[in-house]
Write a protein that holds these residues in place. Structure first.
Motif, PDB file in Angstrom:
ATOM      1  N   VAL A   1      -3.808   3.130  -3.757  1.00  0.00           N
ATOM      2  CA  VAL A   1      -4.540   4.206  -3.098  1.00  0.00           C
ATOM      3  C   VAL A   1      -3.055   4.668  -1.805  1.00  0.00           C
ATOM      4  N   THR A   2      -2.602   3.470  -1.420  1.00  0.00           N
ATOM      5  CA  THR A   2      -0.936   3.808  -0.478  1.00  0.00           C
ATOM      6  C   THR A   2      -0.006   4.620  -1.478  1.00  0.00           C
ATOM      7  N   GLY A   3      -0.168   3.978  -2.277  1.00  0.00           N
ATOM      8  CA  GLY A   3       1.050   4.588  -3.176  1.00  0.00           C
ATOM      9  C   GLY A   3       1.121   5.924  -3.476  1.00  0.00           C
ATOM     10  N   VAL A   4      -0.081   6.448  -3.741  1.00  0.00           N
ATOM     11  CA  VAL A   4      -1.264   7.864  -4.487  1.00  0.00           C
ATOM     12  C   VAL A   4      -0.457   9.002  -3.334  1.00  0.00           C
ATOM     13  N   TYR A   5      -0.979   8.104  -1.814  1.00  0.00           N
ATOM     14  CA  TYR A   5      -0.642   8.806  -0.556  1.00  0.00           C
ATOM     15  C   TYR A   5       0.456   9.317   0.194  1.00  0.00           C
ATOM     16  N   LEU A   6       1.439   8.116   0.076  1.00  0.00           N
ATOM     17  CA  LEU A   6       2.863   8.368   0.060  1.00  0.00           C
ATOM     18  C   LEU A   6       3.625   9.399  -1.109  1.00  0.00           C
TER      19      LEU A   6
ATOM     20  N   VAL B   1      13.520   4.683  -7.464  1.00  0.00           N
ATOM     21  CA  VAL B   1      12.547   5.199  -6.736  1.00  0.00           C
ATOM     22  C   VAL B   1      11.676   6.408  -7.576  1.00  0.00           C
ATOM     23  N   ARG B   2      12.207   6.912  -8.257  1.00  0.00           N
ATOM     24  CA  ARG B   2      11.624   8.542  -9.163  1.00  0.00           C
ATOM     25  C   ARG B   2      10.618   7.074 -10.465  1.00  0.00           C
ATOM     26  N   LEU B   3      11.096   6.296 -11.292  1.00  0.00           N
ATOM     27  CA  LEU B   3      10.575   5.546 -12.043  1.00  0.00           C
ATOM     28  C   LEU B   3       9.506   5.070 -11.611  1.00  0.00           C
ATOM     29  N   HIS B   4       9.525   3.898 -10.345  1.00  0.00           N
ATOM     30  CA  HIS B   4       8.338   3.604  -9.415  1.00  0.00           C
ATOM     31  C   HIS B   4       7.574   4.713  -9.140  1.00  0.00           C
ATOM     32  N   ARG B   5       8.263   5.554  -8.887  1.00  0.00           N
ATOM     33  CA  ARG B   5       6.712   6.752  -7.865  1.00  0.00           C
ATOM     34  C   ARG B   5       6.314   7.436  -8.909  1.00  0.00           C
ATOM     35  N   TRP B   6       6.757   7.705 -10.618  1.00  0.00           N
ATOM     36  CA  TRP B   6       5.894   7.783 -11.640  1.00  0.00           C
ATOM     37  C   TRP B   6       5.114   6.462 -12.284  1.00  0.00           C
ATOM     38  N   ALA B   7       5.336   5.755 -12.383  1.00  0.00           N
ATOM     39  CA  ALA B   7       4.776   4.843 -13.298  1.00  0.00           C
ATOM     40  C   ALA B   7       3.606   4.545 -12.523  1.00  0.00           C
ATOM     41  N   GLY B   8       3.939   4.723 -11.038  1.00  0.00           N
ATOM     42  CA  GLY B   8       2.707   4.097  -9.882  1.00  0.00           C
ATOM     43  C   GLY B   8       1.368   5.071 -10.027  1.00  0.00           C
TER      44      GLY B   8
ATOM     45  N   LEU C   1      -7.814 -10.188  -3.696  1.00  0.00           N
ATOM     46  CA  LEU C   1      -6.298  -9.357  -4.866  1.00  0.00           C
ATOM     47  C   LEU C   1      -6.859  -8.324  -5.688  1.00  0.00           C
ATOM     48  N   GLY C   2      -7.997  -8.211  -5.618  1.00  0.00           N
ATOM     49  CA  GLY C   2      -8.322  -6.948  -6.700  1.00  0.00           C
ATOM     50  C   GLY C   2      -8.801  -5.571  -5.998  1.00  0.00           C
ATOM     51  N   TRP C   3      -8.910  -6.560  -4.216  1.00  0.00           N
ATOM     52  CA  TRP C   3      -9.004  -5.428  -3.511  1.00  0.00           C
ATOM     53  C   TRP C   3      -7.625  -4.803  -2.974  1.00  0.00           C
ATOM     54  N   VAL C   4      -7.179  -5.738  -3.032  1.00  0.00           N
ATOM     55  CA  VAL C   4      -5.015  -5.439  -2.850  1.00  0.00           C
ATOM     56  C   VAL C   4      -4.500  -4.136  -3.829  1.00  0.00           C
ATOM     57  N   VAL C   5      -4.952  -4.242  -4.917  1.00  0.00           N
ATOM     58  CA  VAL C   5      -4.178  -3.750  -5.829  1.00  0.00           C
ATOM     59  C   VAL C   5      -5.253  -2.189  -5.859  1.00  0.00           C
ATOM     60  N   VAL C   6      -5.973  -2.034  -5.194  1.00  0.00           N
ATOM     61  CA  VAL C   6      -6.484  -0.965  -5.074  1.00  0.00           C
ATOM     62  C   VAL C   6      -5.861  -0.238  -3.757  1.00  0.00           C
TER      63      VAL C   6
END
Length: 426
Positions: A392-397, A8-15, A383-388
């Motif tokens: 954005v949702t990852g940073v929000y979480l 979880v931490r790895l995914h978070r900081w990589a994101g 798909l480009g918009w999905v990546v965005v």
């Protein structure tokens, strides 16, 4: 053994490390899915309506440009498409009077394919040309942050992290293990069904508060498009770390013969080959005819001619009936030959020859939206918009979780003060 909290931490900081870069490449990539169409819309004067039968060959165009502008030399001449301009990548020659390179102010020349007349000169990837260089700047921003090689390496490393994180993210969508039950209460028959029932929830976006919706968008969006995201992540490694990580990995798994693994660079790049551009075109046509005849293919049209001075080679490309790409961006039926002697050094087909080359050409075509026509281009744009959205949702979480932790820490810090003032005991 690594536990789930570690991943979880790895995914978070990589994101978090990738978020800004992925937002840039997602937004620019959605535009680049229609790159040729947008270029034609912005620059209609680059395109010719003349019959391709009267077009000049790549070698003839290169020779004419070098004679007309003796301060430059051509690196590559491309015949873009049946209705498009020809283009030349150029570099300055040495000024014999000063011993220094001429100042050109451009590195990309657009030519009328029928007459060789210059239509435009631009510095590719720069906004110094104004509106004329807009799409090339978007392209440079997408693959190198418009920073040349430093940007290529930054996004290449980001793509490698993204590829690995795709698997971490997939693992984290799986239901967490529940505490083990005793042997008497264990129910093996229903265990798998229960696991699948729990995992199905990860695929659904459920109504709720902002945190719930963002979490579901992040998790479900990544799941539904996981395969496409992985393909684009790994193809980005191919396009930015092509001669290092990608080549090492591919050659470890299958036969892969790109030109950069087959030839050794010369100690000094070739200044003037014995074969001029016209000679090279004739040799390329002859070698290509023999190459496609042996493979049972048909040449539809010539595509381009390139001089690799660092290897002392010409490379001649043609479109055949075995191409993967379905629009004039890049074709991979090619012959490479010695720039002095004309001896064949390497002949490649788009698919069916070497597994690694076939995979690489498919990755490129998928990434560049050069296959499956308009529906796939629309999908790549989406798909480009999905990546965005995922970024954005990852940073929000992360921000939401950090804010909640800060508030909890603040309450714990204030509790002794409140307890002392009120006499409340825990």
């Amino acid at each position: 053994m690594f536990t789930r909290p570690f991943w979880v931490r790895l995914h978070r900081w990589a994101g978090l490390a990738m978020a800004g870069f992925l937002i840039v490449v997602g937004l620019t990539g959605s535009l680049l899915a229609f790159y040729p169409e947008l270029e034609r819309l912005v620059h209609p004067h680059w395109y010719s309506e003349r019959d391709p039968a009267v077009w000049m060959g790549a070698g003839a165009l290169a020779e004419k440009l070098e004679r007309a502008e003796p301060r430059l030399r051509v690196q590559q001449l491309s015949l873009q498409g049946f209705d498009g301009a020809s283009s030349a990548w150029v570099e300055p020659r040495l000024d014999p009077a000063t011993g220094k390179l001429f100042e050109l102010g451009y590195d990309y020349v657009l030519l009328d394919p029928a007459t060789g007349a210059v239509l435009d000169r631009i510095r590719w990837g720069s906004l110094l040309n104004g509106w004329t260089g807009l799409m090339s700047f978007v392209y440079a921003l997408h693959y190198a942050l418009a920073l040349d090689m430093p940007g290529v390496w930054i996004l290449g490393i980001c793509a490698l992290v993204w590829t690995l994180d795709c698997f971490v993210g997939l693992y984290l969508t799986f239901p967490a293990r529940r505490p083990r039950k005793t042997q008497a209460h264990r129910q093996p028959a229903s265990g798998d069904a229960n696991w699948w029932a729990r995992w199905k929830r990860a695929w659904i976006i459920k109504p709720g508060n902002a945190h719930r919706v963002n979490f579901d968008l992040h998790r479900a969006g990544g799941l539904w498009l996981w395969a496409a995201l992985l393909i684009f992540a790994w193809s980005s490694v191919y396009m930015n770390l092509w001669d290092t990580v990608y080549t090492w990995t591919t050659r470890a798994l299958c036969e892969y013969r790109p030109y950069w693994t087959e030839f050794r660079p010369r100690p000094i790049p070739m200044e003037q080959p014995r074969l001029n551009w016209l000679d090279a075109q004739a040799v390329g046509e002859r070698l290509m005819a023999a190459h496609v005849a042996q493979a049972g293919l048909t040449v539809r049209r010539p595509v381009g001619l390139r001089l690799y001075r660092e290897f002392g080679l010409y490379q001649y490309q043609a479109e055949t009936d075995r191409e993967i790409d379905d629009r004039p961006r890049r074709y991979t039926t090619q012959v490479s030959f010695d720039a002095d002697t004309g001896a064949l050094r390497l002949a490649l087909l788009p698919r069916g020859q070497y597994a690694g080359n076939t995979i690489s050409n498919w990755l490129y075509a998928l990434h560049m939206a050069n296959v499956f026509g308009l529906p796939y281009r629309m999908f790549v744009c989406f798909l480009g918009w999905v990546v965005v959205m995922l970024s954005v949702t990852g940073v929000y979480l992360w921000a939401k979780k950090r804010r909640s932790k800060a508030m909890a820490h603040s309450r714990r810090a204030q509790f002794p003060i409140v307890q002392a003032a009120t006499g409340v005991r825990p």
